[in-house]
Write an enzyme that holds these catalytic residues in place. Structure first.
Site, PDB file in Angstrom:
ATOM      1  N   HIS A  17       0.845  -1.204   0.000  1.00  0.00           N
ATOM      2  CA  HIS A  17       0.000   0.000   0.000  1.00  0.00           C
ATOM      3  C   HIS A  17       0.877   1.250   0.000  1.00  0.00           C
ATOM      4  O   HIS A  17       0.627   2.195  -0.751  1.00  0.00           O
ATOM      5  CB  HIS A  17      -0.886   0.044   1.255  1.00  0.00           C
ATOM      6  CG  HIS A  17      -1.991  -0.967   1.276  1.00  0.00           C
ATOM      7  ND1 HIS A  17      -2.136  -1.898   2.265  1.00  0.00           N
ATOM      8  CD2 HIS A  17      -3.044  -1.170   0.428  1.00  0.00           C
ATOM      9  CE1 HIS A  17      -3.219  -2.632   2.045  1.00  0.00           C
ATOM     10  NE2 HIS A  17      -3.790  -2.212   0.929  1.00  0.00           N
ATOM     11  N   LYS A  41     -15.604  -8.981   2.165  1.00  0.00           N
ATOM     12  CA  LYS A  41     -14.628  -9.439   3.161  1.00  0.00           C
ATOM     13  C   LYS A  41     -15.278  -9.536   4.536  1.00  0.00           C
ATOM     14  O   LYS A  41     -16.238  -8.828   4.821  1.00  0.00           O
ATOM     15  CB  LYS A  41     -13.446  -8.470   3.228  1.00  0.00           C
ATOM     16  CG  LYS A  41     -12.539  -8.548   2.004  1.00  0.00           C
ATOM     17  CD  LYS A  41     -11.343  -7.628   2.137  1.00  0.00           C
ATOM     18  CE  LYS A  41     -10.377  -7.821   0.969  1.00  0.00           C
ATOM     19  NZ  LYS A  41      -9.298  -6.828   0.980  1.00  0.00           N
ATOM     20  N   ARG A  91      -1.642  -6.500  -8.760  1.00  0.00           N
ATOM     21  CA  ARG A  91      -0.553  -7.441  -8.477  1.00  0.00           C
ATOM     22  C   ARG A  91      -0.502  -8.538  -9.529  1.00  0.00           C
ATOM     23  O   ARG A  91       0.544  -8.906 -10.008  1.00  0.00           O
ATOM     24  CB  ARG A  91      -0.755  -8.091  -7.102  1.00  0.00           C
ATOM     25  CG  ARG A  91      -0.520  -7.174  -5.921  1.00  0.00           C
ATOM     26  CD  ARG A  91      -1.005  -7.793  -4.643  1.00  0.00           C
ATOM     27  NE  ARG A  91      -2.462  -7.978  -4.681  1.00  0.00           N
ATOM     28  CZ  ARG A  91      -3.178  -8.541  -3.731  1.00  0.00           C
ATOM     29  NH1 ARG A  91      -2.590  -9.003  -2.661  1.00  0.00           N
ATOM     30  NH2 ARG A  91      -4.493  -8.637  -3.838  1.00  0.00           N
ATOM     31  N   SER A 128      -2.681  -8.030   2.847  1.00  0.00           N
ATOM     32  CA  SER A 128      -3.074  -7.835   4.245  1.00  0.00           C
ATOM     33  C   SER A 128      -3.457  -9.172   4.881  1.00  0.00           C
ATOM     34  O   SER A 128      -3.170  -9.414   6.053  1.00  0.00           O
ATOM     35  CB  SER A 128      -4.244  -6.852   4.323  1.00  0.00           C
ATOM     36  OG  SER A 128      -3.880  -5.622   3.752  1.00  0.00           O
TER      37      SER A 128
HETATM   38  N1  COA Z   1       1.040  -4.399  -3.065  1.00  0.00           N
HETATM   39  C1  COA Z   1       0.663  -5.547  -2.511  1.00  0.00           C
HETATM   40  N2  COA Z   1      -0.593  -5.803  -2.101  1.00  0.00           N
HETATM   41  C2  COA Z   1      -1.505  -4.854  -2.257  1.00  0.00           C
HETATM   42  C3  COA Z   1      -1.184  -3.636  -2.794  1.00  0.00           C
HETATM   43  C4  COA Z   1       0.144  -3.429  -3.217  1.00  0.00           C
HETATM   44  N3  COA Z   1       0.538  -2.279  -3.763  1.00  0.00           N
HETATM   45  N4  COA Z   1      -2.294  -2.879  -2.816  1.00  0.00           N
HETATM   46  C5  COA Z   1      -3.267  -3.624  -2.292  1.00  0.00           C
HETATM   47  N5  COA Z   1      -2.798  -4.820  -1.955  1.00  0.00           N
HETATM   48  C6  COA Z   1      -3.550  -5.917  -1.382  1.00  0.00           C
HETATM   49  C7  COA Z   1      -4.059  -5.629  -0.005  1.00  0.00           C
HETATM   50  O1  COA Z   1      -3.119  -5.984   0.989  1.00  0.00           O
HETATM   51  C8  COA Z   1      -5.322  -6.437   0.050  1.00  0.00           C
HETATM   52  O2  COA Z   1      -5.050  -7.757   0.449  1.00  0.00           O
HETATM   53  P1  COA Z   1      -6.206  -8.690   1.071  1.00  0.00           P
HETATM   54  O3  COA Z   1      -7.190  -8.962  -0.037  1.00  0.00           O
HETATM   55  O4  COA Z   1      -5.497  -9.882   1.530  1.00  0.00           O
HETATM   56  O5  COA Z   1      -6.859  -7.899   2.178  1.00  0.00           O
HETATM   57  C9  COA Z   1      -5.800  -6.428  -1.392  1.00  0.00           C
HETATM   58  O6  COA Z   1      -4.681  -6.128  -2.190  1.00  0.00           O
HETATM   59  C10 COA Z   1      -6.808  -5.369  -1.682  1.00  0.00           C
HETATM   60  O7  COA Z   1      -7.132  -4.677  -0.531  1.00  0.00           O
HETATM   61  P2  COA Z   1      -7.211  -3.137  -0.363  1.00  0.00           P
HETATM   62  O8  COA Z   1      -6.492  -2.427  -1.474  1.00  0.00           O
HETATM   63  O9  COA Z   1      -6.813  -2.772   1.036  1.00  0.00           O
HETATM   64  O10 COA Z   1      -8.709  -2.842  -0.497  1.00  0.00           O
HETATM   65  P3  COA Z   1      -9.964  -3.638  -0.945  1.00  0.00           P
HETATM   66  O11 COA Z   1      -9.788  -4.242  -2.295  1.00  0.00           O
HETATM   67  O12 COA Z   1     -10.407  -4.515   0.151  1.00  0.00           O
HETATM   68  O13 COA Z   1     -10.903  -2.348  -1.002  1.00  0.00           O
HETATM   69  C11 COA Z   1     -12.812  -1.089  -1.653  1.00  0.00           C
HETATM   70  C12 COA Z   1     -12.023  -2.385  -1.735  1.00  0.00           C
HETATM   71  C13 COA Z   1     -13.061  -0.634  -0.211  1.00  0.00           C
HETATM   72  C14 COA Z   1     -12.120  -0.003  -2.418  1.00  0.00           C
HETATM   73  C15 COA Z   1     -14.124  -1.473  -2.365  1.00  0.00           C
HETATM   74  O14 COA Z   1     -14.687  -2.618  -1.746  1.00  0.00           O
HETATM   75  C16 COA Z   1     -15.137  -0.351  -2.370  1.00  0.00           C
HETATM   76  O15 COA Z   1     -15.079   0.516  -3.206  1.00  0.00           O
HETATM   77  N6  COA Z   1     -16.076  -0.394  -1.393  1.00  0.00           N
HETATM   78  C17 COA Z   1     -17.122   0.604  -1.291  1.00  0.00           C
HETATM   79  C18 COA Z   1     -18.432   0.036  -1.833  1.00  0.00           C
HETATM   80  C19 COA Z   1     -18.510   0.176  -3.317  1.00  0.00           C
HETATM   81  O16 COA Z   1     -18.413   1.261  -3.866  1.00  0.00           O
HETATM   82  N7  COA Z   1     -18.755  -0.963  -3.970  1.00  0.00           N
HETATM   83  C20 COA Z   1     -18.992  -1.010  -5.399  1.00  0.00           C
HETATM   84  C21 COA Z   1     -17.760  -1.209  -6.169  1.00  0.00           C
HETATM   85  S1  COA Z   1     -18.168  -1.373  -7.873  1.00  0.00           S
END
Ligand code: COA
Length: 164
Positions: A17, A41, A91, A128
């Site tokens: 991140h 999640k 990724r 994560s």
């Molecule tokens: N390098 C390595 N890993 C990375 C990374 C990087 N640069 N960036 C992200 N990751 C990993 C994270 O560790 C995470 O791992 P995990 O799945 O084991 O937890 C994963 O990639 C993605 O997680 P993160 O980037 O923290 O967020 P997310 O994908 O859980 O977030 C939201 C998603 C909150 C943005 C999305 O659910 C959202 O927009 N929610 C609001 C509701 C909404 O609008 N929904 C409609 C969407 S169309």
């Protein structure tokens, strides 16, 4: 002023991140780190307050950052802030497929564009979920989470496991 939103669950924030935050912040005037809820999640391991504090600690040297939490749809949050660019990290091909579905939906719902940043090679294996798992078995998290928060993240995850 050109601003972008980097949304995520950040449960906890990792070096992956942080790498994306640093790179995105260098390309925009302002980067809003938005902590949201991913409905697919389970409940986060870290409270919202903890995640805000972690993100503040690791971005203390980056001036053009704001850290906020949002509820509901990302497009509504983006609209409320008058920002039309979302940053997401890719990724693997799996990320690409998942993110593309969300990016298309977000464009349709709110006319916001999603910019992908390909993760740094050294962060490709970090997630994560893996961080939480590794710490729960007592392994330290150096090389996975930023050093400023390693102790706090490790202690919470390891002691949390021992309390159960
Ligand atoms: N390098 C390595 N890993 C990375 C990374 C990087 N640069 N960036 C992200 N990751 C990993 C994270 O560790 C995470 O791992 P995990 O799945 O084991 O937890 C994963 O990639 C993605 O997680 P993160 O980037 O923290 O967020 P997310 O994908 O859980 O977030 C939201 C998603 C909150 C943005 C999305 O659910 C959202 O927009 N929610 C609001 C509701 C909404 O609008 N929904 C409609 C969407 S169309």
């Amino acid at each position: 002023m050109k601003a972008a939103i980097y949304p995520g669950t950040f449960d906890p924030p990792t070096l992956g991140h942080l790498n994306i935050i640093q790179r995105a912040a260098s390309k925009f005037d302002k980067l809003v780190i938005a902590i949201g809820e991913n409905p697919s999640k389970v409940s986060p391991s870290f409270s919202l307050e903890e995640r805000v504090q972690f993100l503040k600690a690791i971005t203390i040297d980056i001036p053009n950052i704001e850290i906020v939490a949002f509820k509901g749809l990302l497009v509504d949050f983006a609209k409320s802030r008058k920002i039309d660019i979302i940053i997401r990290a890719i990724r693997t091909i799996l990320d690409f497929e998942n993110e593309t579905l969300q990016a298309q939906m977000n464009r349709q719902l709110g006319d916001v564009e999603t910019f992908y940043l390909v993760v740094d090679e050294k962060c490709r294996l970090i997630s994560s979920t893996l961080v939480r798992e590794i710490a729960s078995y007592g392994k330290r998290l150096f090389g996975f989470v930023p050093p400023e928060i390693e102790e706090a993240v490790f202690q919470r995850l390891f002691s949390g496991k021992n309390e159960n």
